[in-house]
Design an enzyme around this catalytic site. Structure first.
Site, PDB file in Angstrom:
ATOM      1  N   GLN A  91      65.203  21.277  25.860  1.00  0.00           N
ATOM      2  CA  GLN A  91      64.050  20.642  25.198  1.00  0.00           C
ATOM      3  C   GLN A  91      62.772  21.399  25.554  1.00  0.00           C
ATOM      4  OE1 GLN A  91      65.166  17.008  27.374  1.00  0.00           O
ATOM      5  NE2 GLN A  91      64.427  15.894  25.590  1.00  0.00           N
ATOM      6  N   VAL A 119      50.621  20.198  28.024  1.00  0.00           N
ATOM      7  CA  VAL A 119      49.583  19.182  28.234  1.00  0.00           C
ATOM      8  C   VAL A 119      49.958  17.935  27.446  1.00  0.00           C
ATOM      9  CG1 VAL A 119      47.140  18.586  27.953  1.00  0.00           C
ATOM     10  CG2 VAL A 119      47.788  20.924  28.607  1.00  0.00           C
ATOM     11  N   LEU A 137      49.211  13.391  27.164  1.00  0.00           N
ATOM     12  CA  LEU A 137      48.236  12.338  27.459  1.00  0.00           C
ATOM     13  C   LEU A 137      48.807  11.391  28.510  1.00  0.00           C
ATOM     14  CD1 LEU A 137      45.465  10.972  26.590  1.00  0.00           C
ATOM     15  CD2 LEU A 137      46.908   9.407  25.246  1.00  0.00           C
ATOM     16  N   TRP A 156      48.392   5.950  32.598  1.00  0.00           N
ATOM     17  CA  TRP A 156      48.208   5.052  33.746  1.00  0.00           C
ATOM     18  C   TRP A 156      46.735   4.675  33.832  1.00  0.00           C
ATOM     19  CZ3 TRP A 156      46.907   6.662  39.292  1.00  0.00           C
ATOM     20  CH2 TRP A 156      46.840   5.517  40.121  1.00  0.00           C
ATOM     21  N   ASP A 173      52.743  10.429  27.963  1.00  0.00           N
ATOM     22  CA  ASP A 173      53.412   9.989  29.190  1.00  0.00           C
ATOM     23  C   ASP A 173      53.133   8.501  29.419  1.00  0.00           C
ATOM     24  OD1 ASP A 173      54.773  10.984  31.838  1.00  0.00           O
ATOM     25  OD2 ASP A 173      53.201   9.569  32.421  1.00  0.00           O
ATOM     26  N   TYR A 176      52.863   0.459  33.726  1.00  0.00           N
ATOM     27  CA  TYR A 176      51.455   0.524  33.329  1.00  0.00           C
ATOM     28  C   TYR A 176      51.053  -0.691  32.484  1.00  0.00           C
ATOM     29  CZ  TYR A 176      52.184   5.428  34.704  1.00  0.00           C
ATOM     30  OH  TYR A 176      52.520   6.589  35.359  1.00  0.00           O
ATOM     31  N   LYS A 189      59.171   5.560  32.164  1.00  0.00           N
ATOM     32  CA  LYS A 189      59.693   5.508  33.542  1.00  0.00           C
ATOM     33  C   LYS A 189      60.292   4.149  33.862  1.00  0.00           C
ATOM     34  CE  LYS A 189      55.838   8.549  34.683  1.00  0.00           C
ATOM     35  NZ  LYS A 189      54.724   8.018  33.860  1.00  0.00           N
ATOM     36  N   HIS A 213      60.766   6.103  38.400  1.00  0.00           N
ATOM     37  CA  HIS A 213      59.336   6.156  38.732  1.00  0.00           C
ATOM     38  C   HIS A 213      59.086   6.471  40.207  1.00  0.00           C
ATOM     39  CE1 HIS A 213      55.305   4.401  37.101  1.00  0.00           C
ATOM     40  NE2 HIS A 213      55.067   5.348  37.979  1.00  0.00           N
ATOM     41  N   VAL A 241      40.667   7.784  28.062  1.00  0.00           N
ATOM     42  CA  VAL A 241      40.566   6.894  26.906  1.00  0.00           C
ATOM     43  C   VAL A 241      39.344   7.266  26.065  1.00  0.00           C
ATOM     44  CG1 VAL A 241      41.817   4.956  27.946  1.00  0.00           C
ATOM     45  CG2 VAL A 241      39.339   5.146  28.298  1.00  0.00           C
ATOM     46  N   ARG A 298      36.872  13.575  25.501  1.00  0.00           N
ATOM     47  CA  ARG A 298      37.575  14.151  26.652  1.00  0.00           C
ATOM     48  C   ARG A 298      39.041  14.424  26.336  1.00  0.00           C
ATOM     49  NH1 ARG A 298      35.444  10.050  31.314  1.00  0.00           N
ATOM     50  NH2 ARG A 298      33.482  11.127  31.837  1.00  0.00           N
ATOM     51  N   GLN A 343      38.993  17.605  24.513  1.00  0.00           N
ATOM     52  CA  GLN A 343      38.606  18.679  25.437  1.00  0.00           C
ATOM     53  C   GLN A 343      39.781  19.082  26.346  1.00  0.00           C
ATOM     54  OE1 GLN A 343      36.322  18.227  29.544  1.00  0.00           O
ATOM     55  NE2 GLN A 343      35.020  17.603  27.850  1.00  0.00           N
TER      56      GLN A 343
HETATM   57  P1  A2P Z   1      38.140   8.177  30.963  1.00  0.00           P
HETATM   58  O1  A2P Z   1      39.555   7.698  30.789  1.00  0.00           O
HETATM   59  O2  A2P Z   1      37.172   7.047  31.112  1.00  0.00           O
HETATM   60  O3  A2P Z   1      37.744   9.171  29.903  1.00  0.00           O
HETATM   61  P2  A2P Z   1      43.588  11.672  36.151  1.00  0.00           P
HETATM   62  O4  A2P Z   1      44.268  12.151  34.921  1.00  0.00           O
HETATM   63  O5  A2P Z   1      43.526  12.681  37.249  1.00  0.00           O
HETATM   64  O6  A2P Z   1      44.122  10.335  36.639  1.00  0.00           O
HETATM   65  O7  A2P Z   1      42.037  11.401  35.784  1.00  0.00           O
HETATM   66  C1  A2P Z   1      41.690  10.377  34.878  1.00  0.00           C
HETATM   67  C2  A2P Z   1      40.206  10.078  35.017  1.00  0.00           C
HETATM   68  O8  A2P Z   1      39.441  11.245  34.691  1.00  0.00           O
HETATM   69  C3  A2P Z   1      39.692   8.987  34.147  1.00  0.00           C
HETATM   70  O9  A2P Z   1      38.693   8.291  34.876  1.00  0.00           O
HETATM   71  C4  A2P Z   1      39.096   9.708  32.966  1.00  0.00           C
HETATM   72  O10 A2P Z   1      38.034   8.954  32.385  1.00  0.00           O
HETATM   73  C5  A2P Z   1      38.556  10.956  33.619  1.00  0.00           C
HETATM   74  N1  A2P Z   1      38.577  12.127  32.729  1.00  0.00           N
HETATM   75  C6  A2P Z   1      39.578  12.515  31.914  1.00  0.00           C
HETATM   76  N2  A2P Z   1      39.282  13.661  31.280  1.00  0.00           N
HETATM   77  C7  A2P Z   1      38.049  14.015  31.700  1.00  0.00           C
HETATM   78  C8  A2P Z   1      37.174  15.093  31.388  1.00  0.00           C
HETATM   79  N3  A2P Z   1      37.540  16.047  30.532  1.00  0.00           N
HETATM   80  N4  A2P Z   1      35.960  15.132  32.008  1.00  0.00           N
HETATM   81  C9  A2P Z   1      35.588  14.169  32.880  1.00  0.00           C
HETATM   82  N5  A2P Z   1      36.367  13.128  33.215  1.00  0.00           N
HETATM   83  C10 A2P Z   1      37.581  13.041  32.634  1.00  0.00           C
END
Ligand code: A2P
Length: 314
Positions: free
Chosen positions: A11, A16, A18, A21, A44, A49, A79, A112, A264, A268, A271
């Site tokens: 597979q 990357v 999403l 948790w 994921d 969760y 999980k 898990h 969420v 981001r 990005q």
């Molecule tokens: P939010 O969900 O409010 O956008 P991890 O994946 O290490 O657990 O990190 C998740 C946290 O990082 C969440 O608080 C999320 O905020 C924040 N986050 C996710 N992507 C970014 C980003 N590109 N820049 C800044 N903070 C981010």
């Protein structure tokens, strides 16, 4: 290319995905829709969760006959929770997740954690003193029950999460279906070199959870310095004209580690997938690895009144 990793099952797992948790049930549906709409093909999930029903609503809107994506174009992981390790509980737990996610099969189902909790409906069964009620089901027996899910076609592959090198080898010694993935905490402050090398030698891919240092973990101390604000990462981000999150995700992808940043926030989410149009120099890859301090942020237990208890939110 770096965009996906081939698993021992054959597979292809997008590098990357999403993470979900800590995404609240009220926010996760729009997050999954935003992710699918901007090109994510890897989600994921986990029963623990408590948001799989809402993830499933998003999947149902976008995936399947007559929708924008074919089922086989999306890789969905879930999980098995610790209260479902008893071999008699494994199939029902998997079917509950499938029903919540509105899917007929999972691409990957992970154990898990290696430890079993007392059977039942409570996520965190506790003793009166607050300690978790463990059960004596061994993870090897849980594994054998999970293998049946592959044979039944409910899941395409099975894997592990939070397993040590020794525990992985223990599973391999009984496995008919090999674990294709071990999902563990991994980021520049916890680079996991030894575990990565071990997994590589066994043909087990590694997925990094909390890749951004999980700034929203429920027990983060106020004012604590954040990985995403590390000045050395900020300098690098400026150099590459990228954000700190993109530099960290790209670093993982370049070292062959799958990443599941949680967000969420649509901007981001978008990005975090835009990491395939630049490359980090070998020197900077090494420099980021030098930030390692073997610092685990996701510690499931905590010392309380002299006893180790499981946290509520994990
Ligand atoms: P939010 O969900 O409010 O956008 P991890 O994946 O290490 O657990 O990190 C998740 C946290 O990082 C969440 O608080 C999320 O905020 C924040 N986050 C996710 N992507 C970014 C980003 N590109 N820049 C800044 N903070 C981010």
């Amino acid at each position: 290319s770096c965009t996906d990793v081939t698993l021992s099952s054959g597979q292809r797992l997008p590098a990357v995905g999403l993470g979900t948790w800590k995404s609240s049930p009220g926010q996760v549906k729009q997050a999954v829709l935003a992710a699918l709409d901007c090109g994510y093909r890897h989600i994921d999930c986990a029963a623990a969760y408590s948001n799989e029903h809402e993830v499933g609503e998003a999947l149902a809107e976008r995936v399947g006959p007559g929708k924008s994506l074919k089922r086989e174009e999306v890789f969905v992981t879930s999980k098995l929770w610790n209260t479902k390790h008893h071999p008699d509980d494994v199939e029902a737990a998997c079917r509950k997740t499938l029903s919540d996610l509105e899917l007929s099969y999972l691409d990957l189902y992970l154990m898990h954690w290696p430890m079993a909790f007392q059977r039942g409906v409570e996520l965190m069964p506790r003793q009166p003193d607050g300690t978790v009620r463990y059960a004596d089901t061994h993870y090897r027996d849980t594994w054998v029950a999970m293998e049946k899910l592959v044979d039944q076609g409910l899941v395409k592959a099975i894997g592990l999460s939070n397993f040590s090198a020794k525990q992985i080898d223990d599973i391999l010694s009984v496995a008919k279906h090999k674990p294709v993935v071990n999902q563990v905490e991994c980021h520049p402050y916890l680079i996991q070199s030894e575990l990565l090398a071990h997994c590589k030698s066994r043909g087990v891919a590694v997925t990094a959870y909390s890749p951004l240092g999980s700034p929203d973990r429920p027990w983060a101390a106020p004012g604590e310095p954040l990985l995403l604000e590390d000045p050395r990462i900020l300098t690098m981000a400026k150099h590459y004209n990228k954000t700190p999150a993109q530099v960290i995700i790209r670093w993982q992808v370049q070292r062959g580690v799958i990443c599941i940043p949680k967000s969420v926030t649509p901007s981001r989410i978008k990005q975090n997938l835009e990491v395939f149009d630049f490359e980090i120099s070998e020197e900077d890859v090494k420099q980021i690895a030098s930030f390692n301090r073997n610092e685990r942020l996701i510690i499931p237990t905590i010392e309380k009144d002299g006893v180790r208890v499981w946290r509520d939110a994990i």
